[in-house]
Design an enzyme around this catalytic site. Structure first.
Site, mmCIF file in Angstrom:
data_model
loop_
_atom_site.group_PDB
_atom_site.id
_atom_site.type_symbol
_atom_site.label_atom_id
_atom_site.label_comp_id
_atom_site.label_asym_id
_atom_site.label_seq_id
_atom_site.Cartn_x
_atom_site.Cartn_y
_atom_site.Cartn_z
ATOM 1 N N PRO A 180 45.255 34.314 39.917
ATOM 2 C CA PRO A 180 44.648 33.102 39.134
ATOM 3 C C PRO A 180 44.689 31.942 39.321
ATOM 4 O O PRO A 180 45.364 30.754 38.889
ATOM 5 C CB PRO A 180 45.507 33.418 37.637
ATOM 6 C CG PRO A 180 46.943 33.369 38.001
ATOM 7 C CD PRO A 180 46.803 34.515 39.042
ATOM 8 N N CYS A 181 43.809 31.438 40.385
ATOM 9 C CA CYS A 181 44.037 30.206 41.129
ATOM 10 C C CYS A 181 43.384 29.160 40.191
ATOM 11 O O CYS A 181 43.196 27.844 40.315
ATOM 12 C CB CYS A 181 43.147 30.103 42.461
ATOM 13 S SG CYS A 181 41.608 30.894 42.705
#
Length: 166
Positions: free
Chosen positions: A123-124
């Protein structure tokens, strides 16, 4: 390599995997066509697609399928630290740098974030700059805002009828 695609509020998403795990997630333009050596295999891809759909309707907080992103050892270290950011929370580049024990790595973290082959799952979108601003996401700030709104419970990113398939 196997792939399958789904239509979402974010755009068309293509997942690419093999027996080691998920290799790639891409939010594609309508004109994109998969590599001709990849095999379209909805049956093989079903567990990956199911979990992504659950996430996009807000019912899944963590992915449990195996991941197999390709990158340098340093990129892998950064992606692992990003994967540890809890659902619905955000951190800064500086916090990720501290978590990996390299406080001078903020620029490298930004680069690794931008080449993350499995966004959403790694989940950048939860990693913000030092001013807590949305930036550095290769699919744009609008996508980051939508993903963070999903995790805040403010929206869903998949039509309800698409959820009926599983």
């Amino acid at each position: 390599m196997y792939y399958d695609c789904i239509e979402t509020e974010l755009g068309n998403i293509m997942l690419l995997a093999d027996h080691q795990g998920l290799r790639q997630l891409s939010i594609m333009s309508p004109s994109y066509s998969p590599n001709e050596i990849w095999q379209h295999n909805p049956e093989f891809m079903a567990p990956f697609i199911r979990q992504l759909k659950e996430y996009l309707i807000g019912s899944r907080k963590k992915f449990t399928f195996p991941l197999a992103p390709q990158g340098t050892l340093f990129q892998q270290q950064i992606w692992h630290a990003i994967a540890d950011v809890p659902y619905g929370k955000t951190v800064t580049y500086e916090q990720i740098a501290a978590n990996i024990g390299n406080t001078k790595a903020t620029q490298a973290i930004g680069i690794a974030k931008n080449v993350n082959p499995i966004p959403i799952v790694i989940p950048c979108h939860r990693v913000l700059n030092s001013h807590n601003s949305l930036c550095g996401y290769r699919y744009g700030e609008e996508i980051v805002a939508l993903l963070l709104a999903l995790e805040a419970g403010d929206t869903i990113l998949l039509e309800e009828h698409q959820n009926d398939e599983y």
